[in-house]
Design a protein around this motif. Structure first.
Motif, PDB file in Angstrom:
ATOM      1  N   SER A  15       2.888  12.425   3.896  1.00  0.00           N
ATOM      2  CA  SER A  15       1.515  12.310   3.413  1.00  0.00           C
ATOM      3  C   SER A  15       1.199  10.865   3.026  1.00  0.00           C
ATOM      4  CB  SER A  15       1.287  13.225   2.203  1.00  0.00           C
ATOM      5  OG  SER A  15       1.526  14.578   2.543  1.00  0.00           O
ATOM      6  N   LEU A  16       2.148  10.217   2.365  1.00  0.00           N
ATOM      7  CA  LEU A  16       1.947   8.835   1.955  1.00  0.00           C
ATOM      8  C   LEU A  16       1.810   7.917   3.168  1.00  0.00           C
ATOM      9  CD1 LEU A  16       1.775   6.790  -0.322  1.00  0.00           C
ATOM     10  CD2 LEU A  16       4.282   6.634  -0.315  1.00  0.00           C
ATOM     11  N   ARG A  17       2.657   8.140   4.182  1.00  0.00           N
ATOM     12  CA  ARG A  17       2.572   7.314   5.386  1.00  0.00           C
ATOM     13  C   ARG A  17       1.229   7.521   6.089  1.00  0.00           C
ATOM     14  NH1 ARG A  17       7.950   9.036   5.766  1.00  0.00           N
ATOM     15  NH2 ARG A  17       7.413  10.644   7.306  1.00  0.00           N
ATOM     16  N   ALA A  18       0.804   8.797   6.185  1.00  0.00           N
ATOM     17  CA  ALA A  18      -0.490   9.087   6.816  1.00  0.00           C
ATOM     18  C   ALA A  18      -1.625   8.422   6.040  1.00  0.00           C
ATOM     19  CB  ALA A  18      -0.703  10.593   6.888  1.00  0.00           C
ATOM     20  N   PHE A  19      -1.539   8.462   4.709  1.00  0.00           N
ATOM     21  CA  PHE A  19      -2.553   7.846   3.860  1.00  0.00           C
ATOM     22  C   PHE A  19      -2.629   6.340   4.110  1.00  0.00           C
ATOM     23  CE2 PHE A  19      -3.364   5.535  -0.128  1.00  0.00           C
ATOM     24  CZ  PHE A  19      -4.687   5.898  -0.352  1.00  0.00           C
ATOM     25  N   LEU A  20      -1.477   5.694   4.165  1.00  0.00           N
ATOM     26  CA  LEU A  20      -1.454   4.245   4.375  1.00  0.00           C
ATOM     27  C   LEU A  20      -1.970   3.868   5.758  1.00  0.00           C
ATOM     28  CD1 LEU A  20       1.977   3.371   2.706  1.00  0.00           C
ATOM     29  CD2 LEU A  20      -0.322   2.970   1.799  1.00  0.00           C
ATOM     30  N   VAL A  21      -1.542   4.629   6.778  1.00  0.00           N
ATOM     31  CA  VAL A  21      -1.975   4.347   8.144  1.00  0.00           C
ATOM     32  C   VAL A  21      -3.496   4.517   8.274  1.00  0.00           C
ATOM     33  CG1 VAL A  21      -1.890   5.140  10.536  1.00  0.00           C
ATOM     34  CG2 VAL A  21       0.222   4.882   9.231  1.00  0.00           C
ATOM     35  N   LEU A  26      -9.001   3.042   9.071  1.00  0.00           N
ATOM     36  CA  LEU A  26     -10.387   3.365   8.728  1.00  0.00           C
ATOM     37  C   LEU A  26     -10.979   2.467   7.650  1.00  0.00           C
ATOM     38  CD1 LEU A  26     -10.147   7.263   8.751  1.00  0.00           C
ATOM     39  CD2 LEU A  26     -10.858   5.737  10.602  1.00  0.00           C
ATOM     40  N   GLY A  27     -10.107   1.928   6.796  1.00  0.00           N
ATOM     41  CA  GLY A  27     -10.617   1.110   5.697  1.00  0.00           C
ATOM     42  C   GLY A  27     -10.619  -0.372   5.980  1.00  0.00           C
ATOM     43  N   ILE A  28      -9.869  -0.816   6.993  1.00  0.00           N
ATOM     44  CA  ILE A  28      -9.779  -2.255   7.289  1.00  0.00           C
ATOM     45  C   ILE A  28     -10.130  -2.550   8.742  1.00  0.00           C
ATOM     46  CG2 ILE A  28      -8.272  -4.277   7.320  1.00  0.00           C
ATOM     47  CD1 ILE A  28      -6.654  -2.995   5.083  1.00  0.00           C
ATOM     48  N   LEU A  29      -9.346  -1.990   9.674  1.00  0.00           N
ATOM     49  CA  LEU A  29      -9.528  -2.329  11.083  1.00  0.00           C
ATOM     50  C   LEU A  29     -10.886  -1.872  11.625  1.00  0.00           C
ATOM     51  CD1 LEU A  29      -5.956  -1.569  12.502  1.00  0.00           C
ATOM     52  CD2 LEU A  29      -6.918  -3.755  11.738  1.00  0.00           C
ATOM     53  N   TYR A  30     -11.255  -0.616  11.333  1.00  0.00           N
ATOM     54  CA  TYR A  30     -12.533  -0.106  11.857  1.00  0.00           C
ATOM     55  C   TYR A  30     -13.733  -0.892  11.311  1.00  0.00           C
ATOM     56  CZ  TYR A  30     -16.400   3.041  12.885  1.00  0.00           C
ATOM     57  OH  TYR A  30     -17.596   3.557  13.313  1.00  0.00           O
ATOM     58  N   PRO A  31     -13.840  -1.097   9.975  1.00  0.00           N
ATOM     59  CA  PRO A  31     -14.979  -1.896   9.474  1.00  0.00           C
ATOM     60  C   PRO A  31     -15.010  -3.311  10.049  1.00  0.00           C
ATOM     61  CG  PRO A  31     -13.954  -0.680   7.690  1.00  0.00           C
ATOM     62  CD  PRO A  31     -13.055  -0.538   8.862  1.00  0.00           C
ATOM     63  N   LEU A  32     -13.837  -3.935  10.174  1.00  0.00           N
ATOM     64  CA  LEU A  32     -13.807  -5.290  10.725  1.00  0.00           C
ATOM     65  C   LEU A  32     -14.248  -5.309  12.180  1.00  0.00           C
ATOM     66  CD1 LEU A  32     -10.520  -6.787   9.205  1.00  0.00           C
ATOM     67  CD2 LEU A  32     -12.885  -7.380   8.632  1.00  0.00           C
TER      68      LEU A  32
END
Length: 244
Positions: A15-21, A26-32
């Motif tokens: 779950s932690l790995r999925a959260f980080l990925v 979605l929080g960095i690469l997609y907005p950029l």
């Protein structure tokens, strides 16, 4: 027991790995990536469709704004309900009349506001006072007595301001858009204001101002969606150039 504990650890780790990925994607690469695409192909719209005159931003082509009376510093002038100009007191807690200096009562101060400048084409009303952070409508129903009176008052004000009969006032002159930020008015409302603008400026004649309106009429989207409209900011910029 140990097996259950190790299973929980594995699930937690997954779950932690999925959260980080997902955070990275979605929080960095997609907005950029979306920002990059917008800046590369739609830079003007991505930056707010700002309109500049002589290197100074004067507004957005997508967001309506007021064209009220201002002082020499560009600050909005304030008037009481009877149209007498007022200024804020030194402590900023009230108002005094510009002529005479008498203080306004608390009740009179509640009616203080701005007045439209007759030298400019005026936009349609805004339920949010053209505040982009408060976009929205009044949500009054068509039979709400407050709304009915508001429309009647607006119609009377627009008619008086432009020197026409109330039956000549178009709908968009007295009603706000759903966002309260529509930068356009109908061609009918623009033409209604021609005589007043020309008279207030005392320069370009009504025929020249009317021709200016005709040049700034945008047709319906895709040729059939909506109606003819005029961007008020663009029209006023052209008006300023026409007047020199």
């Amino acid at each position: 027991m140990a097996s259950n504990f190790s299973t929980r650890i594995r699930v937690l780790g997954a779950s932690l790995r999925a959260f980080l990925v997902l955070t990275v994607i979605l929080g960095i690469l997609y907005p950029l990536s979306m920002t990059g695409v917008a800046q590369a192909f739609f830079k003007d719209k991505a930056d707010g469709s700002m309109v500049s005159v002589h290197g100074r931003d004067v507004g957005s082509g997508l967001i309506g704004q007021s064209f009220d009376l201002v002082d020499a510093q560009g600050n909005a002038r304030k008037f009481d309900a009877d149209g007498r100009e007022v200024i804020a007191t030194a402590d900023g807690e009230g108002y005094t009349y510009l002529q005479g200096g008498g203080a306004l009562t608390a009740e009179q101060a509640e009616g203080v506001g701005t007045l439209p400048d007759p030298k400019w084409f005026q936009p349609r009303p805004s339920a949010s006072n053209y505040d982009g952070l408060a976009s929205g409508a009044s949500n009054y129903g068509p039979e709400n007595p407050v709304f009915v009176k508001l429309i009647a008052d607006r119609k009377a004000q627009v008619a008086k301001f432009n020197g026409v009969g109330e039956d000549k006032v178009p709908v968009d002159a007295v009603t706000a858009s759903g966002s309260g930020l529509d930068p356009h008015i109908s061609k009918a409302y623009a033409l209604l204001q021609v005589e007043r603008v020309a008279k207030a400026r005392g320069g370009p004649g009504a025929a020249e101002v009317r021709a200016l309106v005709d040049k700034h009429v945008d047709g319906p989207d895709a040729g059939f969606l909506g109606q003819e409209r005029v961007n008020v900011l663009d029209l006023n910029i052209a008006l300023a150039r026409l007047a020199g």
